[in-house]
Design a protein around this motif. Sequence first.
Motif, short mmCIF file in Angstrom:
data_model
loop_
_atom_site.label_atom_id
_atom_site.label_comp_id
_atom_site.label_asym_id
_atom_site.label_seq_id
_atom_site.Cartn_x
_atom_site.Cartn_y
_atom_site.Cartn_z
N LEU A 80 -12.79 -18.51 -3.54
CA LEU A 80 -12.34 -19.38 -4.62
C LEU A 80 -11.69 -18.58 -5.75
N PHE A 81 -12.13 -17.36 -5.93
CA PHE A 81 -11.56 -16.46 -6.92
C PHE A 81 -11.17 -15.16 -6.23
N GLN A 82 -10.13 -14.52 -6.76
CA GLN A 82 -9.71 -13.23 -6.25
C GLN A 82 -9.38 -12.32 -7.43
N THR A 83 -10.04 -11.18 -7.48
CA THR A 83 -9.84 -10.22 -8.56
C THR A 83 -8.98 -9.07 -8.07
N THR A 84 -7.90 -8.79 -8.79
CA THR A 84 -7.02 -7.67 -8.47
C THR A 84 -6.90 -6.77 -9.69
N LEU A 85 -6.22 -5.65 -9.51
CA LEU A 85 -6.00 -4.73 -10.62
C LEU A 85 -5.23 -5.41 -11.74
N LEU A 86 -4.24 -6.24 -11.38
CA LEU A 86 -3.45 -6.94 -12.38
C LEU A 86 -4.30 -7.94 -13.16
N SER A 87 -5.04 -8.79 -12.46
CA SER A 87 -5.86 -9.79 -13.14
C SER A 87 -6.94 -9.13 -13.99
N PHE B 17 1.53 -17.46 -12.95
CA PHE B 17 2.85 -17.41 -12.33
C PHE B 17 3.05 -16.10 -11.57
N ILE B 18 2.66 -14.99 -12.21
CA ILE B 18 2.85 -13.68 -11.59
C ILE B 18 2.00 -13.55 -10.33
N MET B 19 0.74 -13.98 -10.43
CA MET B 19 -0.19 -13.80 -9.32
C MET B 19 0.14 -14.67 -8.12
N ASN B 20 0.75 -15.83 -8.37
CA ASN B 20 0.98 -16.79 -7.28
C ASN B 20 2.42 -17.30 -7.34
N ASN B 21 3.37 -16.38 -7.26
CA ASN B 21 4.77 -16.77 -7.40
C ASN B 21 5.27 -17.61 -6.23
N PHE B 22 4.58 -17.61 -5.09
CA PHE B 22 5.01 -18.42 -3.95
C PHE B 22 4.79 -19.92 -4.22
N THR C 92 11.24 -9.20 -7.87
CA THR C 92 11.41 -7.77 -7.64
C THR C 92 10.40 -7.02 -8.49
N ILE C 93 10.22 -5.75 -8.18
CA ILE C 93 9.27 -4.97 -8.96
C ILE C 93 9.78 -4.75 -10.39
N ASN C 94 11.10 -4.67 -10.56
CA ASN C 94 11.65 -4.55 -11.90
C ASN C 94 11.39 -5.80 -12.73
N GLY C 95 11.52 -6.95 -12.07
CA GLY C 95 11.22 -8.21 -12.75
C GLY C 95 9.77 -8.29 -13.16
N LEU C 96 8.87 -7.83 -12.30
CA LEU C 96 7.44 -7.85 -12.61
C LEU C 96 7.12 -6.90 -13.76
N GLU C 97 7.71 -5.71 -13.76
CA GLU C 97 7.46 -4.74 -14.82
C GLU C 97 7.97 -5.26 -16.17
N SER C 98 9.17 -5.81 -16.19
CA SER C 98 9.72 -6.32 -17.44
C SER C 98 8.93 -7.52 -17.94
N THR C 99 8.40 -8.34 -17.01
CA THR C 99 7.56 -9.48 -17.41
C THR C 99 6.28 -9.01 -18.08
N LEU C 100 5.60 -8.05 -17.45
CA LEU C 100 4.35 -7.54 -18.00
C LEU C 100 4.56 -6.87 -19.36
N PHE C 101 5.63 -6.10 -19.48
CA PHE C 101 5.89 -5.42 -20.75
C PHE C 101 6.23 -6.43 -21.84
N THR D 268 1.12 -1.81 -7.64
CA THR D 268 -0.04 -2.26 -6.86
C THR D 268 0.07 -3.74 -6.51
N GLN D 269 0.50 -4.56 -7.47
CA GLN D 269 0.60 -5.99 -7.24
C GLN D 269 1.74 -6.34 -6.29
N TYR D 270 2.85 -5.62 -6.40
CA TYR D 270 4.05 -5.99 -5.63
C TYR D 270 3.96 -5.56 -4.18
#
Length: 515
Positions: free
Chosen positions: A59-66, A282-287, A338-347, A511-513
């Motif tokens: 029901l829950f999933q813990t990752t480095l990002l979360s 959104f980041i964790m479940n972009n699909f 893309t990984i660049n999109g993810l990095e710019s989003t997080l920053f 790690t997330q990508y």
Amino acid sequence: MLLLGIITLVMTIPLASTYLSTILIHRIAFLVLLFSGLLTYNTLYVTPLSSGIGILGGLFQTTLLSHSLEIFILILGSIILLITPSDEKIKDLNKTTTNMFNYWDNLVSNSVKKFLPIVKNNTQLIDYPLIVLFTTLGMISLISSSDLIIMFLSIETQSFALYILATMNRNSESAVAAGLKYFLLGGLSSCFILLGSSLIYSYTGLTNFESLNILQSVIGQSFEENSYNYLAIGTLILTIGLLFKIGAAPLHSWAPDVYDGVPTIVTTWLTIMPKLSILIFFIMNNFLIDSNLLMISALLSLLLGSITGLAQYKIKRLLAYSTISHVGLILLALSYDTINGLESTLFYITQYSITSLNIFLILILLGNTLDKNSITSIYSPIQYISQLRGKFYYNPALSIAFSLSLFSMSGIPPLIGFFGKYFVINTALMNGNYFLSLVIVITSVISTVYYLQIIKTLFLPDTNNNTISISGSNNLSPILVYIVAILTLFIIFFMIYPTPILNSIHMIATTQYYC
């Protein structure tokens, strides 16, 4: 730890509300958030986090990002909880409110009076930290949710606590109206989320995110074609509901009214915290998210947030439209898988949250310089941009910090906000989207106009001499002043030593990508 703290406060407040001071309840909630963040940090380097750890049967999933962003949320929440009045101010609140009305009679029109609270007791202020803990629990649950049902329950846990926060000042007509509007439109957005989830489940028979992701990746293009009537529409409706929650255009109409009507401390929370959890989702479940809809919403948010903000004369409404514009930038970066999109989003999420928190803290502190007997810092008297006139001559340090934060919001180099916009523009250019890159540049120039309007007002002399002398700043909270100083220094000197933040974001994004 967070759940244990909520249970403790739920049991303690009704039994000992007569004996426990409001400041003590706030400090207990602050320690609960801070200690929860410390416990989370201690488990940050657990090896399985790189690939994710399922909890409670998936029901829950813990990752480095979360895990990392959970720490960030807990720290921000604990800082906001530091904004609390002293017990002496609470006891004299009715008397000082009467004095404030007399003061305002000579300053502005009667339309401003509805923003000043008349609190008959401190019950609302005692309940405030408990409600904050509830909404934080919903946010953390949403970040780690791995099931459609848990997702919906987490969003509702977060949202219902926010509705209560919005109507915390029940004696203010504007706050009650804003809270009611927030509740009605928030309920509508929850209906969209529930409808989209129902359509996804009706076609696939699945609620688990991992199973849905595997099914989509295995079947591929045929899956998308065969499921268009259910899955694609369900995903589209689910995305609309979530965009409604974060106030992205064209679903933004509630945000300026709600942000302007509620107390400033609640505006601080609404502007930063709920958006964080949904954007991280959104980041964790972009699909589960329709990327085309994100890009359309990003374009509209950039245009409407920048252009409509030019016509605002109330400070919190202007900051609301500014928030809409910044949400557009985040959504634009999110739309690129893309990984660049993810990095710019997080920053961008990181720098926006820090800068926005600094702006609202300074706004609350500047409001307390209106009078040495100012009512509690939770209810900042500043509602109009014109009320900032001459503040530089009465508190130069806060005024300069406020100006620097606004410059960062507009993307002036070498402040941290410039690098946030640079990374988003760079991501758009790398993906061949030159049109949206040009839109970002143009809207950034437009938004700079209303930021400069605020800064200009700060440095203009107060010809009416309505502001009390600088001695009125003696009642400012030392803790908040230190926090403002630290955040301002971070905004200014990020360029000198950006390596720790950029490396951390790159590691988390990698790690997330790729996992």
